[in-house]
Design an enzyme around this catalytic site. Structure first.
Site, PDB file in Angstrom:
ATOM      1  NE  ARG A  53      -3.157   0.607  -0.694  1.00  0.00           N
ATOM      2  CZ  ARG A  53      -3.511   0.689  -1.973  1.00  0.00           C
ATOM      3  NH1 ARG A  53      -3.225   1.770  -2.680  1.00  0.00           N
ATOM      4  NH2 ARG A  53      -4.129  -0.321  -2.538  1.00  0.00           N
ATOM      5  CE  LYS A  76      -3.403  27.885  -5.882  1.00  0.00           C
ATOM      6  NZ  LYS A  76      -4.400  28.359  -6.875  1.00  0.00           N
ATOM      7  CD  GLU A  97      -1.633  37.802  -8.184  1.00  0.00           C
ATOM      8  OE1 GLU A  97      -1.791  36.563  -8.133  1.00  0.00           O
ATOM      9  OE2 GLU A  97      -2.088  38.589  -7.313  1.00  0.00           O
ATOM     10  CG  ASP A 130      -4.465  36.208 -10.919  1.00  0.00           C
ATOM     11  OD1 ASP A 130      -4.583  35.018 -11.267  1.00  0.00           O
ATOM     12  OD2 ASP A 130      -5.001  36.685  -9.900  1.00  0.00           O
ATOM     13  CE  LYS A 187      -0.306  35.038  -5.678  1.00  0.00           C
ATOM     14  NZ  LYS A 187      -0.791  33.655  -5.514  1.00  0.00           N
TER      15      LYS A 187
END
Length: 297
Positions: A112, A147, A208, A229, A179
Site C-alpha cells: 500500500r 498548491k 502578480e 492573473d 502578490k
C-alpha cells in the site's frame, strides 16, 4: 525560473517512506497483523506492479526504498525490484511496470505504501502530460504551483517534470512572488519590489498583475517575471504586447481560470508559461496494482 533538480533526493525519499510506513504499521518497527499472521516469514514469491489505466508513470524510483525499509523493520531479506520502465513513460492498461521478488511478507506489507506514492505521482504526471501535449508547438510551457500535498511537494513536483511540465518556485524561500496582499501591505507594486530587492538582493522577483497598469508598473520597477492573473484572452494579449514593447526579455505567465480547452488560445497571446495549480491539487491518481503471482505461496 528556478532550475529544478532532475531527480528526487534520496534522503527525502527515505524520510518520506519512513513517515508513510509509520502511518501504516505504527511506530517503528511496526506490524501488519494480517500478513504476519497468515504468511510465514520464510515464504518467498514475486509480484507484478501493473498499470490498470493508460497514463504516464512516475514515482517508481521510490519502490526500492519502500521494500528496503519494510525488510529492515521485519528483519527479513531485501526484496529485489526489477523496474521495467523509467519514470516519465507512457503506459497502457495491463503493462507490467516492475517485478518485485523476495519474502512475501515484505511484498505485502510494502504494497500500500508503494502504491500510494507511485499512484499519486503517476496521476500528477498523467495530468501534466495532457497540458504539455496541448501546448506542444506553441512555445509556451506548463508550470506547477505551491498548491501541493503537505509533505509530498518534492514528489509531486518531480512528477510534474516526469509529465513534461516545468517547476516554478519550490517554496517561499527561493523566489520572491509579490502578490496582491503584498502590494496592499507595502503600498504599491514599486514599493514591494524595492523592499524585496533591498532585503534579499540575490533572489528572483516575480510580480502578480491584474491590470495593464500594474504590469507596466512592475516592469518599470525592475520585475523580470510577471504573473498575469485571471485575464480574459483579449486583455492578456494586450498586456503581453505592451510589456514586450517596453522590455522583450521579461518572462510572462498566464495564471488563473485556465482549462485544457483554453490552453492553446492562451498560449497564442505570446505568454511564456501557463501555471496550473490543478496539476498537483486536483490530479486523480493513476490506478496501479501489485499482483502477487500464484506461485508466491
Amino acid at each position: 525560473m528556478t532550475a529544478p533538480t532532475p531527480a528526487l533526493d534520496p534522503a527525502w525519499i527515505a524520510r518520506t517512506v519512513a513517515v508513510a510506513l509509520d502511518e501504516d504499521l505504527g511506530p517503528e518497527p511496526g506490524r501488519d497483523v494480517t500478513t504476519q499472521s497468515t504468511i510465514p516469514p520464510e515464504s518467498t514469491g514475486a509480484a507484478d506492479l501493473v498499470a490498470r489505466q493508460d497514463g504516464v508513470v512516475a514515482g517508481l524510483v521510490v519502490i526500492p526504498e519502500v521494500v528496503g525499509q519494510v525488510a529492515a523493520r521485519l528483519g527479513l531479506p531485501m526484496a529485489t525490484v526489477d523496474q521495467r520502465v523509467p519514470d516519465g513513460t507512457r503506459v497502457s492498461r495491463g503493462d507490467v511496470l516492475a517485478v518485485l521478488t523476495g519474502p512475501v511478507q515484505v511484498l505485502l506489507v510494502a504494497e500500500r505504501t508503494l502504491l500510494n506514492l507511485a499512484s499519486r505521482a503517476s496521476g500528477v504526471a498523467t495530468h501534466t502530460r495532457r497540458w504539455a501535449d496541448a501546448l506542444e508547438g506553441t512555445g509556451a510551457l506548463v508550470l506547477d504551483t505551491r498548491k501541493t500535498t503537505p509533505g509530498l511537494r518534492a514528489l509531486e513536483k518531480y512528477a510534474v517534470r516526469c509529465g513534461g511540465g516545468t517547476n516554478k518556485r519550490m517554496g517561499l524561500y527561493d523566489v520572491a512572488m509579490v502578490k496582491d496582499n503584498h502590494v496592499v501591505a507595502a503600498g504599491s507594486v514599486s514599493a514591494a519590489v524595492a523592499a524585496v530587492r533591498e532585503r534579499y538582493p540575490d533572489v528572483t522577483i516575480q510580480v502578480e498583475a491584474d491590470t495593464l497598469d500594474q504590469a507596466l508598473e512592475a516592469v518599470a520597477a525592475g520585475a523580470r517575471f510577471l504573473l498575469l492573473d485571471n485575464m480574459a484572452t483579449p486583455l492578456l494579449a494586450e498586456v503581453v504586447a505592451a510589456v514586450r514593447a517596453v522590455d522583450a526579455e521579461v518572462e510572462l505567465e498566464a495564471t488563473g481560470n485556465l482549462t485544457l480547452d483554453r490552453a492553446r488560445e492562451v498560449a497564442s497571446t505570446g505568454v511564456d508559461y501557463l501555471s496550473v495549480g490543478g496539476l498537483t491539487h486536483s490530479s486523480p491518481i493513476l490506478d496501479l496494482a501489485l499482483d502477487l503471482e500464484p506461485t508466491g505461496r
